[in-house]
Write a protein that holds these residues in place. Structure first.
Motif, PDB file in Angstrom:
ATOM      1  N   ARG B 224     -27.123 -37.610 -71.097  1.00  0.00           N
ATOM      2  CA  ARG B 224     -26.383 -37.860 -72.329  1.00  0.00           C
ATOM      3  C   ARG B 224     -25.707 -36.564 -72.756  1.00  0.00           C
ATOM      4  O   ARG B 224     -26.175 -35.482 -72.452  1.00  0.00           O
ATOM      5  N   MET B 225     -24.596 -36.677 -73.484  1.00  0.00           N
ATOM      6  CA  MET B 225     -23.849 -35.480 -73.857  1.00  0.00           C
ATOM      7  C   MET B 225     -23.751 -35.330 -75.369  1.00  0.00           C
ATOM      8  O   MET B 225     -22.808 -35.817 -75.990  1.00  0.00           O
ATOM      9  N   GLY B 226     -24.733 -34.660 -75.955  1.00  0.00           N
ATOM     10  CA  GLY B 226     -24.651 -34.351 -77.381  1.00  0.00           C
ATOM     11  C   GLY B 226     -23.661 -33.216 -77.577  1.00  0.00           C
ATOM     12  O   GLY B 226     -23.464 -32.403 -76.679  1.00  0.00           O
ATOM     13  N   PHE B 227     -23.027 -33.160 -78.731  1.00  0.00           N
ATOM     14  CA  PHE B 227     -22.092 -32.061 -78.975  1.00  0.00           C
ATOM     15  C   PHE B 227     -21.858 -31.869 -80.463  1.00  0.00           C
ATOM     16  O   PHE B 227     -21.759 -32.833 -81.223  1.00  0.00           O
ATOM     17  N   GLU B 228     -21.789 -30.612 -80.856  1.00  0.00           N
ATOM     18  CA  GLU B 228     -21.311 -30.260 -82.202  1.00  0.00           C
ATOM     19  C   GLU B 228     -20.688 -28.892 -82.042  1.00  0.00           C
ATOM     20  O   GLU B 228     -21.327 -27.962 -81.557  1.00  0.00           O
ATOM     21  N   LEU B 229     -19.439 -28.759 -82.433  1.00  0.00           N
ATOM     22  CA  LEU B 229     -18.624 -27.596 -82.068  1.00  0.00           C
ATOM     23  C   LEU B 229     -19.257 -26.265 -82.458  1.00  0.00           C
ATOM     24  O   LEU B 229     -19.348 -25.351 -81.639  1.00  0.00           O
ATOM     25  N   ASP B 230     -19.680 -26.142 -83.694  1.00  0.00           N
ATOM     26  CA  ASP B 230     -20.182 -24.844 -84.145  1.00  0.00           C
ATOM     27  C   ASP B 230     -21.508 -24.493 -83.460  1.00  0.00           C
ATOM     28  O   ASP B 230     -21.694 -23.380 -82.982  1.00  0.00           O
ATOM     29  N   THR B 231     -22.407 -25.464 -83.389  1.00  0.00           N
ATOM     30  CA  THR B 231     -23.701 -25.217 -82.753  1.00  0.00           C
ATOM     31  C   THR B 231     -23.524 -24.876 -81.274  1.00  0.00           C
ATOM     32  O   THR B 231     -24.108 -23.922 -80.767  1.00  0.00           O
ATOM     33  N   TYR B 232     -22.702 -25.669 -80.597  1.00  0.00           N
ATOM     34  CA  TYR B 232     -22.528 -25.443 -79.165  1.00  0.00           C
ATOM     35  C   TYR B 232     -21.777 -24.153 -78.883  1.00  0.00           C
ATOM     36  O   TYR B 232     -21.964 -23.540 -77.834  1.00  0.00           O
ATOM     37  N   THR B 233     -20.924 -23.724 -79.809  1.00  0.00           N
ATOM     38  CA  THR B 233     -20.282 -22.428 -79.658  1.00  0.00           C
ATOM     39  C   THR B 233     -21.344 -21.329 -79.658  1.00  0.00           C
ATOM     40  O   THR B 233     -21.319 -20.414 -78.842  1.00  0.00           O
ATOM     41  N   ALA B 234     -22.279 -21.460 -80.577  1.00  0.00           N
ATOM     42  CA  ALA B 234     -23.315 -20.434 -80.697  1.00  0.00           C
ATOM     43  C   ALA B 234     -24.272 -20.431 -79.512  1.00  0.00           C
ATOM     44  O   ALA B 234     -24.722 -19.375 -79.080  1.00  0.00           O
ATOM     45  N   VAL B 235     -24.570 -21.609 -78.995  1.00  0.00           N
ATOM     46  CA  VAL B 235     -25.628 -21.665 -77.985  1.00  0.00           C
ATOM     47  C   VAL B 235     -25.141 -21.603 -76.544  1.00  0.00           C
ATOM     48  O   VAL B 235     -25.950 -21.687 -75.627  1.00  0.00           O
ATOM     49  N   GLN B 236     -23.841 -21.402 -76.321  1.00  0.00           N
ATOM     50  CA  GLN B 236     -23.381 -21.337 -74.913  1.00  0.00           C
ATOM     51  C   GLN B 236     -24.228 -20.380 -74.094  1.00  0.00           C
ATOM     52  O   GLN B 236     -24.569 -20.707 -72.966  1.00  0.00           O
ATOM     53  N   PRO B 237     -24.561 -19.211 -74.458  1.00  0.00           N
ATOM     54  CA  PRO B 237     -24.381 -18.493 -75.725  1.00  0.00           C
ATOM     55  C   PRO B 237     -22.973 -17.923 -75.880  1.00  0.00           C
ATOM     56  O   PRO B 237     -22.301 -17.682 -74.887  1.00  0.00           O
ATOM     57  N   ALA B 238     -22.589 -17.745 -77.148  1.00  0.00           N
ATOM     58  CA  ALA B 238     -21.278 -17.151 -77.401  1.00  0.00           C
ATOM     59  C   ALA B 238     -21.194 -15.785 -76.732  1.00  0.00           C
ATOM     60  O   ALA B 238     -22.160 -15.029 -76.731  1.00  0.00           O
ATOM     61  N   HIS B 239     -20.032 -15.496 -76.156  1.00  0.00           N
ATOM     62  CA  HIS B 239     -19.839 -14.152 -75.573  1.00  0.00           C
ATOM     63  C   HIS B 239     -18.853 -13.360 -76.422  1.00  0.00           C
ATOM     64  O   HIS B 239     -18.095 -12.553 -75.903  1.00  0.00           O
ATOM     65  N   PHE B 240     -18.844 -13.681 -77.720  1.00  0.00           N
ATOM     66  CA  PHE B 240     -18.019 -12.892 -78.647  1.00  0.00           C
ATOM     67  C   PHE B 240     -18.871 -12.558 -79.862  1.00  0.00           C
ATOM     68  O   PHE B 240     -19.876 -13.222 -80.133  1.00  0.00           O
TER      69      PHE B 240
END
Lengths: 448, 474
Positions: B224-240
């Motif tokens: 299954r593919m859960g997604f939420e833009l802000d959370t997933y940005t943070a947990v990629q983890p963000a490289h910025f």
């Protein structure tokens, strides 16, 4: 009769039955008065603690139904009662009904539901599914019955022929599956979604698990003929499939909007967890992953039975079931065409099976056939595994009764059957691998 | 200056475990960081595990993709230490290659699960199937692959930032961010653009058979593919890292806005999929991937009252996934009340159209799409204040507590929403340490309440939500 194998998977059965809940009842269109349970329960009639000398039956039938013997209560007795419980209240609420105990949609199967003018003075709806729900309105036949004129005279007077497999199957399934031609005697997916328990059924197993209030002894056989568990199972499968197709073909259950009547589909096809991969391609459905599959467990069992008894019908059934599965991914018109074909094949088998004399060789061959389907990997879906287990219980019982098993073999088969029941005890945690292993163990326990 | 930010904290976490390569430690690192960052932990990890290392990009930039190696030099984005005066940390490649599941998107196609999925789909091999590669790699046609391009890099730099042949020269010359953008760098810092980019795989492109996970693929075993833009940005983890130089170059990051815009774009894309003729019903069933997974995939022995019904759905009816719409309703109710009201009537109308016809469903989907796209300019430009954040927290919580909105998918979206809003409150610098850690603890319990969908029950979720509510500063 030692009904050994239906005492076996007791725990599993109890689980199955509790899933079924306490439902079960009858459409009563015999248009005579229903005199009520009280009329049958006298202690010199069917409420006797001891069998009177010379009686053709044990006469404790009412006591068994009521739960006053060591066999446990017959859930038919609780069918009305259960409508007052918390779960029923919640279901009624979800369906927008004020309560369940006054709703025809519930009462049709949770009581001996007959119109007011057919309710005799002793009739009490709170008896749930009582004597006359299955045996028919007593007004017509109770006189003959009391006069001791013999079973045939009772039948002629209107007693329902419960000992005849097709008749029994139709009676039980009119609620345990539902009647498609009665407005309110069918559990739709809407009712399931509101909280109604799933309804598994297998005629022979459920006959004994009620618990049965009859004993197939010499006087039974003399009056009603011999009873063959394999035949009961086989006929039950045919009648069940006919009724499934009737329900599918019923215009009331035609697709609404973008969904068909989901209750006709395999519950476990959708209701499973999504964290493990479980899908396997099945040659007898041809369906792609992610498809919603019709519940075809009866059809698979019937194909096994027909392969032994009527090979040509087995082939036709297999082909039309395959086409029916495919049709669900095509269009409704094709579904209707193929369902009609499947119904025709099942109807023919209903006749063939009720007249076939099942031999000891048949029993062994059918056990092998049921096992082979499971081991081939073609049907290890939950309803398939469940039906296979119930089938093997019935076949084993018939083998035992026909003298095919010695005491040692009986014990081994009993243990193996316990294993099978265990493997299907919980749909939510069911693993095909465990079922297949139990099936292999059962195969080893059978005499070669 | 941003004093607290999930991205910052994550970077700190990476330094502290930079020598550790095994996945368990990485997960623990993420866990710790998410803890510090006020986002839920266990749940998030689980979601990511479900989401798997998939991802990828629609590559329609037309440029040549020069490959990850072009960016990974140790004086570029593969540096151990930030060079003096550099505007970024320069360890972006190292974060990606060590911790980011995008990096493993191709490799995962070689694993056992993918082998089984491919077999179930009748494909010889997932690692060579367009159907999989469309999102599991930076899948540009061979003619647009530069000499260093490697398909096995999975979803690499250019998967998100665009083919670099047009902008790498400008970029290396130390141009300003706006010049990079003008040369063709993809504006992933802009919430709507980022949402469109991420969702092109994390939901998919319904017009593209190689970039849309159908229910057939799900049934074959795809997670299954859960997604939420802000959370997933943070947990990629963000490289910025959103520091002063980031803000100077790209503007401030507002977690609430990223969340809200993400919801609007997600809803728009879902409605596009309903409208798309390719996703029309076949045979007796619609395209089931558009529906709420747990509305069918729940044990049928769950008690009534634990039913997964929602407004507009009859018991036992299929139910479209509407968690984004419900979240967007929470946003709109605060910012554009008329749209909030319209959403509150169109959400049940969409569900009840299922009982009518697919064209009725599509009609409602068009309405819903219109409402979502209508909100987008407001969401993209609104300056979300601390009061806004608090009002949205309140709205999300009350949707969760309403009873209607407590099916699994909504619980999941609500928790991620609250984590994003909490991150915004935190980065506004106005929470005391005590308030922060109380919110973190409550958030962790909230995530725990829906960690496994098969055992999810709404009562513990509602309880956890109430506890979280008590930690929100008044």
């Amino acid at each position: 009769m030692a009904r050994l194998f239906h005492e076996v998977g007791v725990i599993a059965l109890i689980i199955l039955l509790s899933a079924v809940g306490h439902a079960g009842a009858q459409v009563q269109n015999d248009e005579s008065n229903h005199l009520g349970v009280a009329r049958c329960s006298g202690n010199n009639c069917h409420g006797a603690v001891e069998r009177p000398k010379g009686s053709a039956v044990a006469q404790n039938e009412y006591l068994i139904w009521k739960g006053e013997t060591d066999k446990g209560i017959d859930k038919h007795r609780l069918a009305y009662e259960v409508l007052k419980r918390e779960r029923a209240v919640q279901i009624a609420h979800n369906l927008g009904l004020p309560d369940a105990v006054n709703a025809p949609i519930c009462l049709h199967c949770h009581s001996d539901y007959v119109p007011k003018d057919e309710q005799g003075p002793g009739y009490d709806i709170s008896d749930g599914v009582g004597c006359e729900a299955c045996h028919g309105a007593a007004e017509r036949w109770i006189g003959v019955h009391l006069s001791g004129s013999g079973h045939k005279a009772n039948l002629d007077a209107g007693l329902y022929p419960m000992e005849q497999p097709v008749a029994r199957a139709e009676k039980c399934l009119s609620c345990h599956f539902g009647n498609s031609n009665e407005e309110d005697q069918f559990v739709t997916h809407r009712i399931m979604g509101a909280g109604h328990p799933r309804m598994p059924f297998e005629l022979d197993t459920y006959s004994y698990a009620q618990p049965a209030h009859f004993t197939v002894d010499e006087t039974y056989v003399k009056r009603k003929g011999p009873m063959n568990d394999v035949q009961m199972w086989a006929v039950g499968q045919a009648v069940n499939l006919v009724k499934r197709m009737d329900a599918l073909l019923d215009p009331k259950h035609a697709p609404k909007g973008v969904q068909p009547e989901l209750v006709l589909f395999d519950c476990a096809a959708c209701h499973h967890t999504i964290t493990q991969i479980r899908w396997r391609r099945r040659s007898s459905t041809g369906l792609d992953p992610g498809s919603v599959k019709l519940d075809d467990a009866n059809a698979v069992m019937l194909r096994v039975i027909a392969s032994r008894v009527a090979p040509a019908a087995a082939k036709a059934l297999g082909q039309h079931m395959l086409a029916l599965h495919r049709a669900t991914t095509e269009d409704w018109k094709t579904v209707v065409r193929e369902a009609t074909e499947v119904r025709g094949a099942a109807k023919e088998l209903e006749d063939a099976l009720s007249s076939h004399e099942f031999t000891r060789d048949d029993m062994k061959a059918l056990a092998d056939g049921v096992i082979a389907v499971g081991l081939s990997g073609d049907d290890t879906d939950f309803p398939g595994a469940e039906q296979a287990t119930l089938a093997l219980g019935s076949i084993a019982s018939a083998m035992k009764m026909s003298g095919s098993l010695n005491p040692e073999q009986t014990k081994a088969v009993k243990n193996a059957l316990d294993g099978l029941y265990k493997s299907i005890s919980d749909a939510a945690t069911y693993h095909p691998e465990a079922f297949v292993q139990a099936l292999k163990d059962f195969q080893k326990a059978l005499p070669q | 200056m941003v004093t607290f930010d999930r991205a910052t904290q994550f970077a700190a976490g990476i330094e502290s475990c930079s020598q550790r390569r095994d996945g368990g430690l990485i997960l623990r690192a993420i866990t710790r960081i998410r803890l510090q960052g006020l986002a839920g932990v266990i749940g998030c990890i689980l979601m990511l595990a479900f989401a798997g290392p998939a991802c990828g990009q629609a590559q329609r930039d037309g440029a040549i993709h020069l490959g990850v190696a072009s960016c990974a030099g140790d004086n570029c984005h593969g540096a151990m230490e930030r060079s003096q005066g550099s505007s970024v940390a320069q360890n972006e490649f190292r974060i990606w290659s060590r911790f980011d599941k995008h990096h493993r998107a191709y490799a995962v196609l070689l694993e056992e699960r993918a082998v089984r999925i491919a077999r179930n789909l009748g494909l010889p091999n997932a690692a060579t199937a367009d159907l999989c590669l469309g999102c599991h790699t930076d899948y540009v046609p061979p003619g647009r692959r530069g000499p260093l391009f490697q398909i096995s890099d999975g979803v690499g730099c250019e998967g998100c930032h665009g083919g670099s042949s047009t902008w790498l020269g400008v970029h290396i010359s130390g141009a300003r961010h706006s010049e990079n953008l003008a040369a063709g760098l993809y504006p992933t810092e802009q919430p709507a653009a980022r949402a469109a980019k991420c969702l092109s795989c994390h939901f998919g492109d319904p017009t593209d058979d190689n970039r849309f996970v159908t229910h057939r693929i799900m049934g074959a075993g795809h997670p299954r593919m859960g997604f939420e833009l802000d959370t997933y940005t943070a947990v990629q983890p963000a490289h910025f890292v959103v520091d002063q130089s980031y803000i100077e170059r790209k503007g401030p990051v507002d977690h609430v806005r990223v969340w809200a815009v993400g919801q609007a774009v997600d809803l728009t894309k879902r409605m596009d999929a309903i409208i798309e003729p390719k996703r029309a019903p076949k045979g007796l069933f619609p395209e089931l991937v558009l529906f709420d997974c747990q509305s069918c995939h729940h044990p049928y022995n769950s008690q009534p009252g634990e039913s997964y019904g929602t407004a507009g759905s009859a018991p036992g009816s299929l139910k479209l996934y509407d968690a984004n719409a419900i979240m967007l309703q929470a946003v709109a109710a605060h910012l554009v009340p008329a749209t909030g009201k319209a959403l509150s009537s169109h959400i049940p109308a969409l569900q009840s159209a299922i009982g009518e016809s697919w064209s009725a469903v599509q009609g409602e989907a068009r309405e819903m799409r219109r409402l979502a796209t209508g909100l987008l300019p407001t969401l993209a430009s609104h300056d979300f204040s601390r009061d806004d954040a608090k009002a949205l927290t309140k709205n999300v919580i009350s949707l969760g507590l309403a009873g209607d909105g407590t099916q699994y998918s909504v619980a999941e979206q609500a928790a991620m929403a609250l984590a994003s809003i909490a991150a915004a409150l935190k980065s506004s610098g106005q929470l005391s340490d005590g308030q922060s850690s109380a919110m973190t603890r409550a958030m962790n319990r909230l995530y725990g309440s829906f960690a496994a969908d098969e055992t999810y029950r709404y009562a513990p979720f509602v309880q956890a939500l109430k506890e979280f509510q008590r930690t929100v500063p008044r």
